[in-house]
Scaffold this motif. Structure first.
Motif, PDB file in Angstrom:
ATOM      1  N   ALA A 294       0.831  -1.213   0.000  1.00 55.90           N
ATOM      2  CA  ALA A 294       0.000   0.000   0.000  1.00 55.90           C
ATOM      3  C   ALA A 294       0.860   1.255   0.000  1.00 55.90           C
ATOM      4  CB  ALA A 294      -0.912   0.012   1.228  1.00 55.90           C
ATOM      5  N   ALA A 295       2.078   1.157   0.577  1.00 57.91           N
ATOM      6  CA  ALA A 295       2.873   2.370   0.808  1.00 57.91           C
ATOM      7  C   ALA A 295       3.826   2.720  -0.331  1.00 57.91           C
ATOM      8  CB  ALA A 295       3.686   2.205   2.093  1.00 57.91           C
TER       9      ALA A 295
ATOM     10  N   PRO B 190      -8.556  10.538  -3.763  1.00 57.43           N
ATOM     11  CA  PRO B 190      -7.273   9.855  -4.014  1.00 57.43           C
ATOM     12  C   PRO B 190      -6.948   8.818  -2.939  1.00 57.43           C
ATOM     13  CG  PRO B 190      -6.881  12.096  -3.239  1.00 57.43           C
ATOM     14  CD  PRO B 190      -8.357  11.979  -3.483  1.00 57.43           C
ATOM     15  N   PHE B 191      -7.457   9.039  -1.730  1.00 56.97           N
ATOM     16  CA  PHE B 191      -7.175   8.099  -0.631  1.00 56.97           C
ATOM     17  C   PHE B 191      -8.429   7.318  -0.245  1.00 56.97           C
ATOM     18  CE2 PHE B 191      -4.146  11.627  -0.187  1.00 56.97           C
ATOM     19  CZ  PHE B 191      -2.946  10.937  -0.130  1.00 56.97           C
ATOM     20  N   ASN B 192      -9.444   7.376  -1.108  1.00 53.30           N
ATOM     21  CA  ASN B 192     -10.753   6.824  -0.806  1.00 53.30           C
ATOM     22  C   ASN B 192     -11.375   7.553   0.390  1.00 53.30           C
ATOM     23  OD1 ASN B 192     -12.998   5.234  -1.146  1.00 53.30           O
ATOM     24  ND2 ASN B 192     -11.766   3.453  -1.665  1.00 53.30           N
TER      25      ASN B 192
ATOM     26  N   CYS C 217      -7.467   5.434   3.381  1.00 55.88           N
ATOM     27  CA  CYS C 217      -6.033   5.111   3.486  1.00 55.88           C
ATOM     28  C   CYS C 217      -5.493   5.467   4.870  1.00 55.88           C
ATOM     29  CB  CYS C 217      -5.281   5.907   2.426  1.00 55.88           C
ATOM     30  SG  CYS C 217      -3.504   5.792   2.576  1.00 55.88           S
TER      31      CYS C 217
ATOM     32  N   ARG D 192     -12.676   2.661   5.442  1.00 53.58           N
ATOM     33  CA  ARG D 192     -11.455   2.051   4.900  1.00 53.58           C
ATOM     34  C   ARG D 192     -10.581   3.066   4.177  1.00 53.58           C
ATOM     35  NH1 ARG D 192     -11.707  -3.471   5.728  1.00 53.58           N
ATOM     36  NH2 ARG D 192      -9.461  -3.187   5.672  1.00 53.58           N
TER      37      ARG D 192
ATOM     38  N   GLY E 281      -2.361   5.529   5.560  1.00 48.87           N
ATOM     39  CA  GLY E 281      -1.062   6.197   5.433  1.00 48.87           C
ATOM     40  C   GLY E 281      -1.150   7.566   4.792  1.00 48.87           C
TER      41      GLY E 281
ATOM     42  N   ARG F 210     -15.881  -1.486  -4.640  1.00 46.35           N
ATOM     43  CA  ARG F 210     -16.564  -1.772  -3.377  1.00 46.35           C
ATOM     44  C   ARG F 210     -17.677  -2.756  -3.670  1.00 46.35           C
ATOM     45  NH1 ARG F 210     -12.946  -0.153  -1.230  1.00 46.35           N
ATOM     46  NH2 ARG F 210     -12.666   1.500   0.299  1.00 46.35           N
TER      47      ARG F 210
ATOM     48  N   THR G 146       2.259   3.721  -4.387  1.00 50.75           N
ATOM     49  CA  THR G 146       1.338   4.863  -4.360  1.00 50.75           C
ATOM     50  C   THR G 146       2.115   6.177  -4.222  1.00 50.75           C
ATOM     51  OG1 THR G 146       1.163   4.352  -2.022  1.00 50.75           O
ATOM     52  CG2 THR G 146      -0.692   3.700  -3.408  1.00 50.75           C
TER      53      THR G 146
ATOM     54  N   ASP H  14     -10.965   1.885  -8.281  1.00 52.28           N
ATOM     55  CA  ASP H  14     -11.184   1.219  -6.996  1.00 52.28           C
ATOM     56  C   ASP H  14     -12.492   0.429  -7.088  1.00 52.28           C
ATOM     57  OD1 ASP H  14     -10.748   0.494  -4.373  1.00 52.28           O
ATOM     58  OD2 ASP H  14     -10.187   2.511  -3.747  1.00 52.28           O
TER      59      ASP H  14
ATOM     60  N   PHE I 154       1.087  10.176   6.342  1.00 55.71           N
ATOM     61  CA  PHE I 154       2.470   9.722   6.129  1.00 55.71           C
ATOM     62  C   PHE I 154       2.877  10.058   4.689  1.00 55.71           C
ATOM     63  CE2 PHE I 154       5.682   6.616   4.890  1.00 55.71           C
ATOM     64  CZ  PHE I 154       6.488   6.511   6.009  1.00 55.71           C
ATOM     65  N   ALA I 155       1.969   9.781   3.734  1.00 54.72           N
ATOM     66  CA  ALA I 155       2.268  10.011   2.318  1.00 54.72           C
ATOM     67  C   ALA I 155       2.455  11.495   2.024  1.00 54.72           C
ATOM     68  CB  ALA I 155       1.151   9.437   1.453  1.00 54.72           C
TER      69      ALA I 155
HETATM   70  C1  HEM Z   1       0.102   9.012  -2.315  1.00 54.91           C
HETATM   71  C2  HEM Z   1       0.122   7.934  -1.547  1.00 54.91           C
HETATM   72  C3  HEM Z   1      -1.028   7.041  -1.269  1.00 54.91           C
HETATM   73  C4  HEM Z   1      -2.238   6.929  -1.903  1.00 54.91           C
HETATM   74  C5  HEM Z   1      -2.736   7.726  -3.099  1.00 54.91           C
HETATM   75  C6  HEM Z   1      -2.990   5.895  -1.216  1.00 54.91           C
HETATM   76  C7  HEM Z   1      -4.267   5.494  -1.566  1.00 54.91           C
HETATM   77  C8  HEM Z   1      -4.984   4.535  -0.889  1.00 54.91           C
HETATM   78  C9  HEM Z   1      -6.321   4.118  -1.223  1.00 54.91           C
HETATM   79  C10 HEM Z   1      -7.121   4.656  -2.411  1.00 54.91           C
HETATM   80  C11 HEM Z   1      -6.701   3.181  -0.323  1.00 54.91           C
HETATM   81  C12 HEM Z   1      -8.050   2.471  -0.245  1.00 54.91           C
HETATM   82  C13 HEM Z   1      -8.032   1.214  -1.045  1.00 54.91           C
HETATM   83  C14 HEM Z   1      -9.416   0.603  -0.991  1.00 54.91           C
HETATM   84  O1  HEM Z   1     -10.323   1.176  -1.525  1.00 54.91           O
HETATM   85  O2  HEM Z   1      -9.567  -0.416  -0.356  1.00 54.91           O
HETATM   86  C15 HEM Z   1      -5.593   2.975   0.596  1.00 54.91           C
HETATM   87  C16 HEM Z   1      -5.599   2.086   1.649  1.00 54.91           C
HETATM   88  C17 HEM Z   1      -4.540   1.916   2.517  1.00 54.91           C
HETATM   89  N1  HEM Z   1      -3.343   2.591   2.515  1.00 54.91           N
HETATM   90 FE1  HEM Z   1      -2.833   4.061   1.230  1.00 54.91          FE
HETATM   91  N2  HEM Z   1      -2.223   5.400  -0.184  1.00 54.91           N
HETATM   92  C18 HEM Z   1      -1.024   6.066  -0.182  1.00 54.91           C
HETATM   93  C19 HEM Z   1       0.043   5.870   0.675  1.00 54.91           C
HETATM   94  C20 HEM Z   1       0.037   5.010   1.737  1.00 54.91           C
HETATM   95  C21 HEM Z   1       1.140   4.843   2.670  1.00 54.91           C
HETATM   96  C22 HEM Z   1       2.453   5.624   2.601  1.00 54.91           C
HETATM   97  C23 HEM Z   1       0.770   3.883   3.566  1.00 54.91           C
HETATM   98  C24 HEM Z   1       1.516   3.320   4.743  1.00 54.91           C
HETATM   99  C25 HEM Z   1       2.624   3.811   5.238  1.00 54.91           C
HETATM  100  C26 HEM Z   1      -0.567   3.461   3.203  1.00 54.91           C
HETATM  101  C27 HEM Z   1      -1.303   2.513   3.888  1.00 54.91           C
HETATM  102  C28 HEM Z   1      -2.580   2.114   3.552  1.00 54.91           C
HETATM  103  C29 HEM Z   1      -3.305   1.078   4.259  1.00 54.91           C
HETATM  104  C30 HEM Z   1      -2.803   0.294   5.476  1.00 54.91           C
HETATM  105  C31 HEM Z   1      -4.543   0.949   3.620  1.00 54.91           C
HETATM  106  C32 HEM Z   1      -5.673  -0.015   3.972  1.00 54.91           C
HETATM  107  C33 HEM Z   1      -6.636   0.647   4.939  1.00 54.91           C
HETATM  108  C34 HEM Z   1      -7.806  -0.268   5.296  1.00 54.91           C
HETATM  109  O3  HEM Z   1      -8.187  -1.098   4.488  1.00 54.91           O
HETATM  110  O4  HEM Z   1      -8.342  -0.089   6.404  1.00 54.91           O
HETATM  111  N3  HEM Z   1      -0.976   4.159   2.095  1.00 54.91           N
HETATM  112  N4  HEM Z   1      -4.555   3.826   0.242  1.00 54.91           N
END
Ligand code: HEM
Length: 414
Positions: free
Chosen positions: A186-187, A324-326, A332, A330, A334, A256, A190, A254, A337-338
């Motif tokens: 995930a990290a 972008p992060f939903n 994101c 659920r 991170g 659902r 992205t 994405d 952090f991002a």
């Molecule tokens: C620009 C950077 C990032 C983008 C655009 C991004 C985007 C996303 C998106 C769209 C999801 C949801 C996916 C879904 O629909 O199930 C997601 C989930 C997640 N992301 Fe990110 N992400 C980024 C960076 C990061 C970083 C750096 C981390 C960790 C250090 C991270 C950890 C996670 C985790 C753990 C989930 C799952 C959350 C859950 O299901 O409860 N992400 N991310």
């Protein structure tokens, strides 16, 4: 058990980024000084892999020390020390596992037939375990030594890594590896995608580059390393990151599925009926470019839309148009952090480099010449080919040239 680890204190510890940003930028500077362009996308994937592994395991795979690739057309492109570096094996296994996840998602429940004779992911998992396993053993042993065998101390400790936190909950190596690789997937790509498209925009828009540099000169200068307090207040930088995520979302598609039968509104007609369990895909990429949601200039790259009246007009009244992060439970984990990681890296990049341009002479894949720009569409607008798997990237890398900022400029801005 994961969520508490992403607290503000933890994710704003910029020391993790400093070391790998410094290393990545010096490797880039060295290669550019030798007269070769660089694949920026590859470099930032190394930076985000190193920062993420350091953050999660307390030990980086050290992907940046393998060096950088040369353009595929160069006779220097296949150095064996680069191809056989241990981090290359780990990164390759991670990418190939990701391809399997996508295939598995597309094929759905029939995927089991494809794995009738062998587990497709096993080899890649073993390659990753080779790196992760000794670190796991060490964390488990140290948790036992601290007398926490029954996992009573579950608060996040100050200097604790994510792995040290997880072993307080379980010593099951399969669960631990699944959790760690899940977050690593995930990290890494992205944030690398975000940084890649930021630099792509910088190659096209010197005006935006100048405004970013102006903000840096006002808040930090060109010699000091950024702190969390600096990046938190850099509004134009944040708007630039958001605008990049709008037009080039790292996760462009994405899905659902509803737990129970549900309906979705259908503007001028009867609602859509969605039976429980139906996978509904939606394109964040297309939604972020819709003129009915973002206004008549939706296709233009303009960070100011996150700062002027357009922000309230379109986004405050309808926040789910920017995903972008939903969103929802659920979202994101991170996200902050991002933002911190990307801000840190971009500031350091702009403190050191100038004059970003595409190296189209070595870019392996270019959009076909018949893709002429058409008003009202984004066809033919981009100078590079966009490519999408789970995350969006530039096909075959983003080859760029950039110049080191000269001393006179630095002194003038201090
Ligand atoms: C620009 C950077 C990032 C983008 C655009 C991004 C985007 C996303 C998106 C769209 C999801 C949801 C996916 C879904 O629909 O199930 C997601 C989930 C997640 N992301 Fe990110 N992400 C980024 C960076 C990061 C970083 C750096 C981390 C960790 C250090 C991270 C950890 C996670 C985790 C753990 C989930 C799952 C959350 C859950 O299901 O409860 N992400 N991310």
């Amino acid at each position: 058990m994961t969520r508490p680890f992403f607290s503000r204190v933890r994710i704003s510890d910029y020391d993790v980024f400093e070391r790998y940003a410094e290393e990545t930028l010096s490797v880039l500077a060295e290669r550019l000084a030798s007269g070769h362009p660089v694949d920026f996308q590859d470099a930032v994937a190394r930076f985000t892999l190193d920062s993420a592994t350091e953050f999660l395991f307390g030990k980086a795979v050290d992907a940046i020390s393998a060096g950088l690739p040369y353009p595929p057309s160069s006779p220097l492109s296949s150095s064996s020390s680069f191809l056989n570096h241990p981090s290359t094996k780990f990164a390759k296994a991670l990418s190939q596992s990701q391809e399997i996840i996508i295939l598995c998602g597309i094929i759905g429940k029939h995927w089991r037939l494809f794995e009738f004779w062998r587990d497709e992911a096993l080899k890649h998992r073993k390659d990753m375990e080779e790196f992760v396993s000794p670190i796991l053993d060490e964390a488990i042993m140290s948790n036992r030594k601290d007398g926490n065998v029954n996992g009573n101390l579950k608060e996040v400790g100050e200097e604790e890594t994510f792995l040290e936190h997880l072993v307080k909950f379980t010593e099951d190596k399969k669960v631990l590896i699944d959790e760690l690789l899940n977050i690593l997937l995930a990290a890494r790509d992205t944030t690398a995608s975000l940084l890649t498209f930021c630099v792509y925009v910088l190659t096209q828009r010197p005006d935006i580059c100048a405004r970013l540099k102006f903000e840096i000169s006002e808040k930090i200068g060109f010699t000091r390393r950024p702190a969390y307090e600096d990046t938190r207040d850099m509004k134009y930088l944040r708007a630039f990151l958001n605008e990049t995520l709008r037009l080039y979302p790292s996760v462009p598609i994405d899905a659902r599925s509803p737990k129970k039968d549900a309906t979705l509104p259908n503007k001028n007609d009867k609602p859509w009926y969605i039976p429980a369990g139906t996978r509904c895909f939606y394109s964040v990429f297309l939604m972020h470019r819709r003129e009915d949601l973002w206004g008549p200039d939706a296709l233009d790259f303009d960070p100011d839309r996150f700062l002027d009246q357009r922000f309230h007009r379109y986004l405050t009244s309808n926040p789910f148009i920017f995903l972008p992060f939903n969103a929802g439970p659920r979202i994101c984990l991170g996200q902050q952090f991002a933002y911190n990681e990307a801000s840190y890296f971009l500031i350091k990049l702009l403190q050191k480099f100038d004059d970003f341009s595409l190296a189209l002479d070595v870019q392996p894949s270019l959009p076909p010449p018949e893709w002429k720009p058409e008003p009202g569409t984004t066809k033919g607008r981009d100078k590079v080919m966009l490519f999408s798997q789970l995350t969006m990237s530039v096909k075959d890398g983003l080859w760029v040239r950039m110049k080191s900022v000269n001393e006179t400029f630095q002194d003038g801005q201090k």
